[in-house]
Structure formats: C-alpha cells, structure tokens
Design an enzyme around this catalytic site. Sequence first.
Site, short mmCIF file in Angstrom:
data_model
loop_
_atom_site.label_atom_id
_atom_site.label_comp_id
_atom_site.label_asym_id
_atom_site.label_seq_id
_atom_site.Cartn_x
_atom_site.Cartn_y
_atom_site.Cartn_z
N ARG A 73 0.85 -1.20 0.00
CA ARG A 73 0.00 0.00 0.00
C ARG A 73 0.88 1.24 0.00
O ARG A 73 1.73 1.38 0.88
CB ARG A 73 -0.92 -0.02 1.23
CG ARG A 73 -1.76 1.22 1.35
CD ARG A 73 -2.74 1.21 2.52
NE ARG A 73 -3.33 2.53 2.56
CZ ARG A 73 -3.46 3.29 3.64
NH1 ARG A 73 -3.10 2.85 4.83
NH2 ARG A 73 -3.98 4.48 3.54
N HIS B 82 -3.13 10.94 1.09
CA HIS B 82 -2.57 10.68 2.42
C HIS B 82 -1.92 11.98 2.90
O HIS B 82 -0.72 12.03 3.16
CB HIS B 82 -1.58 9.51 2.38
CG HIS B 82 -1.31 8.89 3.72
ND1 HIS B 82 -1.41 7.54 3.95
CD2 HIS B 82 -0.95 9.42 4.90
CE1 HIS B 82 -1.11 7.28 5.22
NE2 HIS B 82 -0.82 8.41 5.82
N ASN C 40 -7.61 1.31 9.90
CA ASN C 40 -6.29 1.54 10.50
C ASN C 40 -6.47 1.46 12.00
O ASN C 40 -7.23 2.24 12.58
CB ASN C 40 -5.76 2.92 10.13
CG ASN C 40 -5.48 3.08 8.64
OD1 ASN C 40 -5.61 2.12 7.87
ND2 ASN C 40 -5.10 4.27 8.23
N TYR D 43 -4.55 1.27 15.81
CA TYR D 43 -3.34 1.36 16.64
C TYR D 43 -3.62 1.09 18.11
O TYR D 43 -2.91 0.33 18.74
CB TYR D 43 -2.68 2.74 16.45
CG TYR D 43 -2.06 2.89 15.07
CD1 TYR D 43 -0.78 2.46 14.82
CD2 TYR D 43 -2.81 3.42 14.02
CE1 TYR D 43 -0.22 2.56 13.55
CE2 TYR D 43 -2.25 3.53 12.74
CZ TYR D 43 -0.96 3.09 12.51
OH TYR D 43 -0.42 3.18 11.26
C1 GCO Z 1 -1.87 6.98 9.52
C2 GCO Z 1 -0.77 7.67 9.44
C3 GCO Z 1 0.56 7.15 9.38
C4 GCO Z 1 1.27 7.29 10.67
C5 GCO Z 1 0.99 6.13 11.56
C6 GCO Z 1 1.67 6.21 12.87
O1 GCO Z 1 -2.40 6.73 8.41
O2 GCO Z 1 -2.25 6.76 10.63
O3 GCO Z 1 -0.99 7.94 8.17
O4 GCO Z 1 1.02 7.99 8.41
O5 GCO Z 1 2.61 7.36 10.43
O6 GCO Z 1 -0.37 6.08 11.81
O7 GCO Z 1 1.25 7.35 13.55
#
Ligand code: GCO
Length: 454
Positions: free
Chosen positions: A88, A132, A303, A305
């Site tokens: 990607r 992005h 996405n 985290y």
């Molecule tokens: C995202 C961000 C990434 C960051 C990553 C870590 O899409 O979240 O685009 O570019 O680098 O999330 O923070």
Amino acid sequence: MTTANRPEPAAPARSDFASDFLWGCATSSYQIEGAGAVDGRVESIWDRFAATPGKVRDGSNGSVACDHYHRWPEDFDIGRDMGLNAYRFSIAWPRIFGEVGGKPNEKGLDFYSRLVDGMLERGLQPWATLYHWDLPQYLQDRGGWAKRETVDAFLEFADAMTRRLGDRVKHWITHNEPWCTAIIGNFEGWHAPGNTDFKTALQVAHHVLLSHGKAVPLIRANVPDAQVGIALSLHPLRAASNQPEDLAAMERHDGLRYRWFLDPLHGRGYPQAILDYIGEAAPTVLPGDLDAIAVETDFLGVNYYFPETIANAPGHAPLDAKVLPPGEVETTAMGWEVSPQGLAELLVRIEQDYHPGPIYITENGSCYEDSVDANGEIEDTGRRHYLMRHLSTLKSAIADGVPVKGYFAWSLLDNFEWAEGYLRRFGLTHIDYDTQQRRLKSSGKWYRSFLRQE
Ligand code: GCO
C-alpha cells in the site's frame, strides 16, 4: 508492565489464514519519498507546515525522508524478500498537478507508473491511496478542503491517476484517515495545515467524504475491475468510569470519532445527536451530497493502533469530553496502549454496526525506540511482539465471523512521523538517515519467517 518483561507470545502461522489473504506493508508518499523539489513536484501543506518553527518536534521535514523516490527498487526488493504479496502506497498530488486547472505532470505520472511496474515485477499487488495528507499548498492558499472547489480538484487528480495506472492498479483507496485531515489538521491543529477552528474542520470532513463519494464512480469508470474503498483510523472506546457522565461523554466522542464518518458512508447521514450538540458548527451540506457519500464501496480499510478512554470534561471543546492518557497499562514509545484485544473488539463492532463487506487492515503497527547493536542487528522485541499478538487476535476475529481479507503492517520503513519528525520509528526496516542504509529489524525478520512459513 514493560514489553521487555513480557513472555514470548504464541506465534500465529500464515496457514491459520486464508490462502488468498493479502499480506502487505503500508507507506505514504510524504513520509518516505523525499525528492521534495524533483521532477516538477510543488510545495505541499506538509512542506509549509514543517517549515513553520515549532510545528515538527525535531524541526525536520520530508524533503529527503527515506529517499524512496530514488531507492524504491531496493525497498521493493525488501518487500518481496519479506514475502509480501501486496503493498500500500500513496500518491503525492503535488507531483501530479502544479497549479489549479493545469495539465498533469508527465514526470510525476511516469514516476508512479514505474513504481507500479516495480511492484508488479516483484509480486506485490499495488494498493494506491489517493490522499494521504499531502495537499498541494496552492489549494490550501485558496481555502483547502474547507472549499468545495477542492473536491473538484481531487476528482481531476483521481481521474488523471486512474487513467494512467488503472490498467495495472485495481485497488484504490480514496482517502487515508479523514479524521486526521479534518480534525487533527483543522481543529486540533498539530498537523498541516494547522487550523484550529471546529466549524472549518467539519466542513473539511464533509468535503473529504464528498470527494470520496464522487471519486468512487469515476474510478470505476476508468479502471476495469476496480476495487474501491476508504481507510479510516478507528479506536475501540472505553468510558473512564461507569458514571453516567462518563458514559455520555464516551457516547458523544463516539458520535464524532466513529459514527460521523461511518454513518454517512453507510447511508445514515451525520449523527443527529451530534448535530444537535454542536449547533452552528454543523457543516454546509448541499442536496445530493449525502447520497453521493453513501455510494457503495468494495471494501472498508481499517487503520488500528490503540483503544481510547473517554471522560466527561465540561468545557473541553468541542464535545465536553476528553481522551485520557493511558493508565497503568502496557504502552509503546508513542505512549499508545498496546491492546491486541482492542483490534478484535473494533472489528466485531464495525461488522455488527455496518456490515461493510470485505475489511482490510490497511494499517497497524507500533513505535519503539530501536537501537542498532554491535552486530548491526535491531532487536525490536516490542514491535515484533506487537505484530505477533495483533495477528493472533486478527485470526480470532476472523474466526468470529469478521470478513477480514488482508493486513498491511505500518510500516515497511522507518519514516517521517509527521509532527514527531524522525524521532519516532514504526518501520519493520530500520533506516539510517545519515547513510540511507536499510536493515531489516527482528520484527521484519519475524514477518518474513511468518510469511514464508519458515
Ligand atoms: C496513519 C498515518 C501514518 C502514521 C501512523 C503512525 O495513516 O495513521 O498515516 O502515516 O505514520 O499512523 O502514527
């Protein structure tokens, strides 16, 4: 508990996943390409923001970054050797259009065309993200995403890219994380363009979603067999306590953080409770906009985290709610809670709430403070464990019926981490920014052994 004390997690196996599962890494143009002023690229909002004192923690910018613009063959070799079958990337709009109403820049188009050929030659299925975060600065000078004209400019950009690459690129992501574009960039202000106005931020969010909705049919018209989606950054939410005030605050935060994006994408419009709460900050929505945004897509990109904990916070704009720092839990070097279980929770919820069709994890990854040892090795145990544990949870979410079809680790390379500059590393591959030497970390080596089933 620190990561160092953790026992070795159980290792998932690739054979636990479908044989046609996609295994990738994700990157973005501004974070890796460098070549800031090469081949006709013009200034982006991130160049301008990074040049403003105090905005990026180490005073750095993306003008060189990983020099991926010149070193991509080596980077794609790393991806191929790791055993990836997908990759990607994002396209830098400022390489393609240098002015409003101009012609697409052939050198920019050629670069991405070569890049795509380089992926295909190495067995990497290309997944292109159109936006992005690197908006051309000339568009920001005219108001950026807060202006409806930017939607039209985006459609021209999407048209140029899909015409040029659509014979080879079948997977298109319109936007990466509209939350960040809108709220972080235009209300919280710690990302470009650095505005701090809530009403502007919501108008930006609306135009970003609208540009997504209008781009989907255009991409399909240009790309035979196109698969089109959007990538959202999402968190499972927890209330700070069981008190009614905290629960209500969590509900409000959820209305903006999750439903504000997913509801209109699924034909439900903006959440009424939030519209009522924010009053005149609501965006201007023209007739037909919500229908355009609700266009059916082929997949949803998620996405993930970390989870967020929300507390009632009277006076805390915009919703009298705030995200608490994690308590006594395991965190990464970003201070983000490590919660593999959160990934499963989030996926199960999305599936129940929206049935969006195929889901791809378009980003998941972690930041740790890496060091290169005397043998040139990077023992990033924390990142390796993060990856292993999240893949194990992913397996269980799939077993629970969530149709996840692929996983992209963030990120192939260490890179420019936005407002944190080069102080934060998320790569499976280490970059020595003095020499541009690439070295696979132990996390990358583990991913390789997992993918190659060694
Ligand atoms: C995202 C961000 C990434 C960051 C990553 C870590 O899409 O979240 O685009 O570019 O680098 O999330 O923070």
